[in-house]
Design an enzyme around this catalytic site. Structure first.
Site, PDB file in Angstrom:
ATOM      1  N   HIS A 182       0.855  -1.187   0.000  1.00  0.00           N
ATOM      2  CA  HIS A 182       0.000   0.000   0.000  1.00  0.00           C
ATOM      3  C   HIS A 182       0.894   1.241   0.000  1.00  0.00           C
ATOM      4  O   HIS A 182       2.002   1.195   0.528  1.00  0.00           O
ATOM      5  CB  HIS A 182      -0.886  -0.041   1.266  1.00  0.00           C
ATOM      6  N   ASP A 305     -11.222   1.451  -0.698  1.00  0.00           N
ATOM      7  CA  ASP A 305     -10.267   2.376  -0.075  1.00  0.00           C
ATOM      8  C   ASP A 305     -10.960   3.198   1.011  1.00  0.00           C
ATOM      9  O   ASP A 305     -10.651   4.357   1.225  1.00  0.00           O
ATOM     10  CB  ASP A 305      -9.568   3.287  -1.093  1.00  0.00           C
TER      11      ASP A 305
HETATM   12  C1  VNL Z   1      -5.528   8.749   1.251  1.00  0.00           C
HETATM   13  C2  VNL Z   1      -6.127   8.080   0.225  1.00  0.00           C
HETATM   14  C3  VNL Z   1      -4.774   8.069   2.185  1.00  0.00           C
HETATM   15  C4  VNL Z   1      -5.989   6.710   0.132  1.00  0.00           C
HETATM   16  C5  VNL Z   1      -4.639   6.711   2.100  1.00  0.00           C
HETATM   17  O1  VNL Z   1      -3.918   5.982   2.982  1.00  0.00           O
HETATM   18  C6  VNL Z   1      -5.257   6.032   1.063  1.00  0.00           C
HETATM   19  C7  VNL Z   1      -5.676  10.184   1.353  1.00  0.00           C
HETATM   20  C8  VNL Z   1      -3.268   6.642   4.033  1.00  0.00           C
HETATM   21  O2  VNL Z   1      -6.473  10.768   0.581  1.00  0.00           O
HETATM   22  O3  VNL Z   1      -5.009  10.774   2.197  1.00  0.00           O
HETATM   23  O4  VNL Z   1      -5.132   4.698   1.013  1.00  0.00           O
HETATM   24 MN    MN Z   2      -5.788   2.781   0.828  1.00  0.00          MN
END
Ligand code: VNL
Ligand code: MN
Length: 345
Positions: A182, A305
């Site tokens: 990720h 997500d």
């Molecule tokens: C965000 C988007 C953050 C998808 C994520 O993981 C993610 C964000 C910290 O928009 O900050 O998987």
């Molecule tokens: Mn994510």
């Protein structure tokens, strides 16, 4: 029309109060990492309701069995495959990281035990201490019965092609468990051009960081050493599917020129053999069609997500995708059942 297929969403984030508190400490530390934008915004906002906090990600991360589950019920989402949210434990010192990974895995296993048809989980590990990580990975699969692993890209600006991390890769391969790589914010060397316009984040920096990680792994020849290792990438494969032809062409040239090690397979062959991808945060039918054709219908999985992306549009995106019903069943649940060893309904 709403699809009746079983729906397993495969990149769904959660946290626990202890990790949130440790990230608040990181937010207040002198670290210059790009991750601090997200970590400060979520775990230590200047004023509640500002920045990231306005989107209330923290309560969405800490809540699993209440508001989230009710929304899943309402929308017909059968299961979330949960993972400790980025940057996971990878910004902590080795001892804290190892301890918090085990605690997060215990909590995750409890949630999955309470709701065996609604939640499955990817275990966290602390790459800062690779031998202890390998032990925790074994415990997570064999004792806690979790479904695979989550890794949030680089650790202290280093990547999995570094031999120091191989004990963790050996463990994953031996356990037959997939590692989901990720994103987190890009490693320090990328910082300059990413710090403006919000580009450090999910808009661009996360994908560039994580795509770079995967390409390093392929170019290094790592998959000749770990031929059975499976890596999952989110965000429609972090743009790599679109890049495979050029990656092959230029890697062949780099190998011929002695700038890259000789490999048994081409980059595209590694990507097709050792990787699967998910649709998290990329709700674009044309990109989906390309990914399914390029990688095959067995190698693309549906993801939302959550809580960074809302659930409803992710379902509408897949329900309305112009795919055959059997392909849709693979993306919605069959591939997840196979890759993450989730019991069929
Ligand atoms: C965000 C988007 C953050 C998808 C994520 O993981 C993610 C964000 C910290 O928009 O900050 O998987
Ligand atoms: Mn994510």
């Amino acid at each position: 029309m709403a699809s009746k297929l079983r729906k397993i969403a495969t990149e769904e984030a959660f946290s626990i109060p202890e990790v949130a508190a440790a990230l608040r400490e990181v937010a207040r530390s002198p670290s210059q990492s790009l991750d601090k934008n997200l970590v400060k915004g979520i775990y230590d906002p200047l004023k509640p309701g500002e920045g990231y906090d306005a989107l209330d990600f923290l309560s969405g991360l800490l809540d699993v069995e209440d508001r989230r589950l009710k929304e899943m019920d309402k929308l017909g989402v059968d299961m979330h495959l949960l993972s400790l949210t980025a940057p996971g434990v990878q910004m902590f010192d080795a001892d804290t990281a190892t301890e918090l990974a085990a605690l997060a895995n215990d909590r995750l296993a409890e949630i999955c035990r309470r709701h065996p048809t609604r939640f499955a989980g990817l275990a966290t590990f602390a790459p800062q201490s690779p031998k202890r990580a390998a032990k925790e990975m074994e415990r997570a699969i064999e004792k806690l019965k979790l479904n695979g692993f989550i890794l949030n890209s680089h650790t202290n600006d280093e990547y999995l092609d570094d031999p120091k991390y191989w004990p963790a890769l050996e463990a994953a391969e031996a356990l037959g468990a997939c590692i989901y790589i990720h994103p987190r914010a890009a490693s320090y060397g990328f910082k300059g051009p990413l710090q403006d316009y919000g580009m450090d984040s999910a808009m661009w920096g996360y994908g560039m960081e994580t795509g770079t990680h995967a390409v390093r792994m392929m170019c290094s020849g790592l998959f000749d050493r770990f031929p059975k290792l499976t890596i999952c990438l989110g965000h429609m494969g972090e743009a790599i599917p679109f890049w495979l032809w050029r990656l092959d062409f230029m890697n062949t040239r780099a190998q011929a020129g002695g700038r890259a090690p000789k490999t048994k397979l081409s980059m595209a062959e590694y990507f097709q053999r050792n990787f699967v991808i998910t649709t998290s945060g990329v709700e674009d039918h044309l990109a989906l069609d390309y990914a399914v054709k390029k990688l095959g219908p067995d190698n693309v999985l549906w993801a939302i997500d959550y809580p960074y992306q809302p659930q409803k549009p992710a379902i509408e995106f897949m329900d309305s995708a112009p795919l055959e019903e059997e392909t849709k069943a693979k993306l919605y649940h069959k591939n997840a059942e196979r890759i993450f060893r989730i019991a069929p309904a």
